[in-house]
Design a protein around this motif. Structure first.
Motif, short mmCIF file in Angstrom:
data_model
loop_
_atom_site.label_atom_id
_atom_site.label_comp_id
_atom_site.label_asym_id
_atom_site.label_seq_id
_atom_site.Cartn_x
_atom_site.Cartn_y
_atom_site.Cartn_z
N PHE A 117 15.62 -0.59 8.84
CA PHE A 117 15.46 -0.13 7.46
C PHE A 117 14.13 0.63 7.33
O PHE A 117 13.10 0.17 7.81
N SER A 118 14.16 1.76 6.65
CA SER A 118 12.91 2.47 6.39
C SER A 118 12.15 1.78 5.26
O SER A 118 12.71 0.99 4.49
N ILE A 161 12.02 -0.70 -0.15
CA ILE A 161 11.41 -0.71 -1.48
C ILE A 161 12.44 -0.40 -2.55
O ILE A 161 12.41 -1.00 -3.64
N THR A 162 13.37 0.50 -2.27
CA THR A 162 14.40 0.80 -3.27
C THR A 162 15.25 -0.43 -3.57
O THR A 162 15.62 -0.67 -4.73
N TYR A 198 5.39 5.85 -2.23
CA TYR A 198 6.80 5.74 -2.61
C TYR A 198 7.05 6.47 -3.92
O TYR A 198 6.29 6.34 -4.89
N ASP A 199 8.15 7.25 -3.96
CA ASP A 199 8.48 8.07 -5.14
C ASP A 199 9.79 7.58 -5.74
O ASP A 199 10.88 7.96 -5.30
N THR A 234 0.83 -1.21 0.00
CA THR A 234 0.00 0.00 0.00
C THR A 234 0.87 1.26 0.00
O THR A 234 0.63 2.21 -0.77
N TYR A 235 1.88 1.27 0.83
CA TYR A 235 2.80 2.41 0.85
C TYR A 235 3.52 2.55 -0.49
O TYR A 235 3.68 3.66 -1.01
#
Length: 383
Positions: free
Chosen positions: A283-284, A289-290, A56-57, A50-51
């Motif tokens: 970890f953020s 995600i990156t 996420y950009d 969902t995030y």
């Protein structure tokens, strides 16, 4: 062979397709409140997806990644992607850092400034390094191998050529963890003349201890390691069995599902790091995600798995390493090696036990990692 500058730009079509797949994820059923015992927890993965799709950009992170000096070197029919950041001291020592799985070259992004410009972080400018961080073949922005045999030993051959023939260093330092530890050890075994020394954060699964038949020849620490390793493989080693035997079968599902890739990787980040069961303690969401994006946008989740197959089926035996070796053991890493075995098989000149950190050392504890690297290589700057 030729070198070209490299700039990351993922096509809009790839990002649009990703968002569509995230919005249309088909979720499996699970037991009530199973936690992480059977794999990546469903509720956590749903929240992360969902995030990912809503907040996420990628373009922001892509821009940040492009602040590093990146290149592509064409070698033996493959493109090798690497970061090359010059040190700011008077005589920087060249250092190649090799990552593993399930991470990427981003394993080292936090330590690059600490190593290239130590003076800006309270260190000695004489400890500066020229830092080179390649992506393994089949990972991220490096090419996927089109022929068999690209294993740790073959990559070590490529790294030696990259550092000496392409970048012009007559001698250099090398460090690595996970699969990168294996590559670094093959560098030391096969190209000792071009190395000042090697620095490792692990030495992988010690297969000869597991295969030993005369247990009376093993020390108490080695017997303890053998028991722990057998238990760990039975409980945690399923991913390794699949990737070293049927990576292509696995690749079909993971290459089609970003949520599947996330589930496959996140479990390892959680269980192998010093996070006390809470991934975001270390970890953020953006950081996790990156890392996942490194596999998704390049479609390399399958080709990365093939490295396990090659290391199982085509890797030559490794001889004793005579190059000076530093081993930094982070207390929460998996399968810490027995000291007696390490000293029989490597020329250990520095053995450090660090109080924090797990398998993803440079990501989890960049300052501890960087300081141990500086301390280990400091004596070799005058040789």
């Amino acid at each position: 062979m030729a070198i070209e500058r490299f700039h990351i730009h993922i096509a809009d079509e790839v990002l649009d397709d990703l968002k569509y797949r995230l919005h249309h994820t088909r979720w499996p059923d699970t037991l009530d409140n199973p936690g992480w015992e059977r794999g990546t927890e469903l509720s956590y993965l749903k929240s992360l997806v969902t995030y990912w799709k809503d907040h996420y950009d990628w373009r922001k992170h892509e821009s940040e990644l492009n602040s590093m000096s990146q290149f592509i070197c064409h070698m033996d029919g493959m493109d090798v992607h690497y970061v090359h950041e010059r040190g700011k001291g008077t005589n920087p020592l060249p250092l190649i850092l090799t990552h593993g799985w399930p991470d990427s070259y981003l394993r080292y992004h936090k330590v690059i400034p600490l190593l290239t410009d130590p003076a800006s972080y309270g260190g000695d400018p004489e400890d500066a390094f020229d830092v080179i961080v390649p992506s393994l073949p089949g990972f991220g922005f490096s090419s996927r191998p089109k022929y068999p045999g690209v294993n740790n030993s073959r990559v070590a051959e490529m790294w030696a050529a990259l550092m000496t023939e392409q970048l012009g260093y007559s001698k250099f330092a090398a460090a690595g963890g996970d699969m990168g530890s294996g590559v670094t050890r093959y560098l030391a075994a096969n190209y000792p003349e071009v190395l000042y020394g090697i620095h490792l954060t692990d030495i992988g699964i010690i297969r000869d201890l597991l295969a030993a038949t005369d247990l009376t020849q093993l020390s108490e620490e080695e017997l303890h390691y053998r028991d722990n390793a057998s238990a760990w493989i039975a409980q945690e080693g399923g991913y390794m069995s699949i990737q070293s035997t049927r990576p292509q079968t696995l690749a079909y599902g993971l290459s089609d599902s970003p949520a599947g890739v996330a589930g496959w990787l996140l479990e390892k980040f959680r269980s192998w790091s010093d996070c006390n069961g809470d991934l975001e303690q270390k970890f953020s969401k953006d950081e996790l995600i990156t890392h996942i994006m490194m596999y998704w946008v390049t479609n390399t989740i399958g080709s990365a798995a093939h490295m396990y197959y090659e290391n199982t089926h085509s890797l030559p035996p490794l001889s004793r390493i005579e190059v000076p070796t530093g081993l930094a053991l982070f207390q929460a890493d998996v399968l810490l090696p027995p000291e007696e075995w390490a000293k029989r098989n490597l020329n250990i000149t520095r053995w450090t036990k660090l109080p924090r950190g797990g398998h993803f050392t440079a990501l989890e504890e960049p300052e501890l990692f960087a300081e141990d690297i500086r301390a280990f290589f400091r004596p070799y700057r005058t040789t």
